[in-house]
Design an enzyme around this catalytic site. Structure first.
Site, PDB file in Angstrom:
ATOM      1  N   ASP A 132       0.818  -1.207   0.000  1.00  0.00           N
ATOM      2  CA  ASP A 132       0.000   0.000   0.000  1.00  0.00           C
ATOM      3  C   ASP A 132       0.859   1.267   0.000  1.00  0.00           C
ATOM      4  OD1 ASP A 132      -2.660   1.334   0.518  1.00  0.00           O
ATOM      5  OD2 ASP A 132      -1.592   1.988   2.304  1.00  0.00           O
ATOM      6  N   GLU A 171       1.154  -0.507  -4.982  1.00  0.00           N
ATOM      7  CA  GLU A 171       0.255   0.595  -5.287  1.00  0.00           C
ATOM      8  C   GLU A 171       1.073   1.867  -5.337  1.00  0.00           C
ATOM      9  OE1 GLU A 171      -3.526   3.118  -3.544  1.00  0.00           O
ATOM     10  OE2 GLU A 171      -1.846   2.567  -2.290  1.00  0.00           O
TER      11      GLU A 171
END
Ligand SMILES: *[C@@H]1O[C@H](CO)[C@@H](O)[C@H](O)[C@H]1NC(C)=O
Ligand SMILES: CC(=O)N[C@H]1CO[C@H](CO)[C@@H](O)[C@@H]1O
Ligand SMILES: [Ca+2]
Ligand SMILES: [Ca+2]
Length: 566
Positions: A225, A297
């Site tokens: 993330d 990401e």
């Protein structure tokens, strides 16, 4: 059983001579599926999805041809950012179940030959994490675990101010004063998500330990993330430089107010990708099994993503996620689509022969809203017809829409609309839950858009999606690393053509009409093709043939897959 084995062997023999010299690893051609666990399947009637629900529904992923699923965070969390604020990286949050439930899910996944990828949120923890408590108290080894600073004293007013002008992704200062420690701490996201100090080797060690913990429980990889936000620039004297104004947003509390040259994509991040990948490679060498993957990401330039991927000895994340197709909108033409594909291919394919295509996620409006309900199938066709891995956000395969939500005690996030319960059937709560009230409302169109109903409708989004997954394992689709194994072009302003071939005996042509008008195309190639797959707006039926020497007509929003067999 024996016949099945023999058939399998036969299929392998038929396929293998055409695959070519460069074999592909499982992830290179994978169909990935993102599950937002709160909204997939509730099994205990509290209105929130859970791990047992995922376990129950894994067979569905198998049915629709998924290779691997990545789960948004399931770890212990006060849920201020619905699990992206982790208070214990090695525990399951009770709302999702127990560690036994997790293990049971892994057993079922292995049984079905489905891969499980976990969300890994390294940039920050929850402020309720034990590490943060220890850091607040400056306990042994934890003093430098987060990014602390005394702040600056304003020469005119004599008042204490934050160390820099940095604005958080969710708005407001990135710095918050901590009364107990009497210092500011950094948070690129919410106040309840203090950033970890990745210059601290102990932090990095703790994070490797987290990876090892879940690898030992059988996971196949991680989706990392918020990668660009991991490091910030610090001056040699320990101060932090102000970021320059972006010039295009005049609200000083808005993230877009500043140009994030010191808080995004710092050079150390690349090293960190290598470090994590090395860890996975070593783990695999010691424990065997198939390749463990890292998805990242990163809303960054393709050049930066290329660095994250690495090269030669320095391998980083195999899948820096490609969000280019998420930037398309309702007005995007086939030429725009080609432009979006080019942006990735010209760098990532040229440098690394790799591609992945993301359609959506829990931070972005669903395709039906972003581009229009007519275009859901078109986008599903495009991402699965292009070479590489596809990444589908749950519900996109049945054409779910954003749902109008109202603020409740449980949630008041402007991203709630794309996070509503999966629509399984036309029954109450779309069979997501037996609760009187689900954590977010079920979409009002669930009686039309749901798995059960769409299973029975020819050319439904679900059927089109399933058909595409079958193609992904065909010889022509597997041969994408061969020279000229694929091409994509806008044959008119509105019609995209993707060609997939093994340069031998099999070729597919995928035609997608992005426009709202009928399109006539002449003389694509001098060969007879068979319709294999058609979308809702097509006037054709699979099995029909067409000579592409002549003209081909496409209805508005029609997508078709044609096959040529030597
Ligand atoms: C981060 O940790 C390193 C190593 O322990 C330390 O030198 C540095 O001062 C810390 N940074 C911050 C912002 O606390
Ligand atoms: C798509 C995605 O994962 N977005 C997350 C990025 O990280 C922030 C902070 O952890 C989350 O709020 C987003 O949901
Ligand atoms: Ca539940
Ligand atoms: Ca950070």
């Amino acid at each position: 059983m024996l016949t099945r084995l023999l058939l399998g062997l036969l299929a392998a023999l038929l396929v293998s001579p055409t695959i070519g010299s460069k074999d592909i690893d499982w992830w290179e051609n994978a169909a990935l599926y993102q599950i937002y666990p709160r909204s997939f399947q509730d099994t205990d009637g509290d209105g929130v999805g859970d791990l047992n629900g995922i376990t129950q529904r894994l067979a569905y992923l198998k049915e629709i041809g998924i290779t691997a699923t990545w789960l948004s965070p399931i770890f212990k969390s006060p849920m201020s950012d619905f699990g992206y604020d982790i208070s214990n990286f090695k525990e399951i949050d009770q709302i999702f179940g127990t560690m036994d439930d997790f293990d049971a899910m892994m057993v079922q996944a292995k049984k079905l030959n489905l891969k499980i990828i976990l969300d890994f949120v390294p940039n920050h923890s929850s402020d309720e994490c034990e590490w943060f408590h220890k850091s607040v108290q400056r306990l042994d080894g934890y003093d430098d675990f987060y990014v602390w600073h005394d702040g600056r004293v304003n020469a005119e007013t004599g008042e204490r101010e934050p160390p820099s002008n940095w604005v958080s992704v969710f708005g407001g200062s990135q710095w918050t004063w901590h009364e107990t420690r009497q210092q500011y701490f950094l948070h690129q996201f919410q106040v309840k998500q203090p950033d970890l100090n990745f210059s601290n080797p102990m932090v990095r060690e703790h994070m490797l330990d987290v990876l090892g913990f879940w690898l030992d429980r059988g996971v196949d990889g991680f989706r990392i993330d918020a990668v660009p936000h991991i490091y910030e620039l610090r001056n040699a004297d320990g101060s932090y430089p102000n970021e320059p104004l972006s010039g295009w947003n005049s609200d000083p509390n808005s993230y877009d107010y500043l140009d994030h040259i010191y808080t995004k994509d710092q050079p150390e991040t690349v090293q960190l990708m290598y470090e994590w990948r090395d860890y996975l490679i070593k783990y695999q060498a010691e424990h065997g099994g198939e390749t463990r993957v890292l998805l990242a990401e990163a809303y960054s330039s393709v050049e930066t993503l290329s660095d994250y991927f690495g090269s030669g000895e320095r391998q980083g994340t195999q899948m820096p996620m490609n969000f280019q197709l998420m930037y398309l909108n309702g007005y995007s033409t086939a030429k725009d689509v080609v432009g979006a594909i080019d942006y990735w291919m010209q760098t990532m394919w040229t440098n690394h022969q790799t591609a992945n295509w993301v359609v959506g996620n829990h931070d972005t409006q669903r395709v039906a809203d972003r581009m229009g309900a007519h275009k859901v199938d078109l986008l599903n066709v495009i991402v699965n017809a292009l070479p590489g891995a596809s990444v589908t956000y749950y519900g996109e395969e049945i054409g779910m829409s954003n749902v109008k939500t109202e603020c409740t005690e449980i949630s008041c996030d402007d991203r709630d609309g794309e996070r509503t319960p999966m629509q399984w059937s036309p029954a109450t709560n779309a069979d997501f839950s037996t609760a009187e009230k689900t954590w977010l409302p079920v979409g009002s169109d669930f009686q039309r858009y749901n798995v059960k109903t769409e299973r029975g409708v020819a050319r439904s989004s679900l059927q089109v999606f399933k058909g595409l997954q079958q193609l992904k394992s065909s010889a022509a689709f597997m041969a994408f690393k061969q020279t000229n194994g694929f091409s994509y072009t806008a044959v008119t302003e509105q019609v995209l053509q993707i060609v997939r071939t093994n340069n031998h005996n099999e070729e597919y042509r995928i035609l997608v009409n992005m426009g709202n008008k009928m399109e006539i195309i002449d003389a694509l190639v001098d060969r007879v093709f068979e319709y294999i797959l058609v979308t809702a707006y097509s006037v054709h039926t699979p099995g029909e043939t067409i000579d592409l020497k002549g003209r081909i007509i496409l209805m508005p929003y029609e997508a078709i897959v044609l096959r040529w067999l030597a």
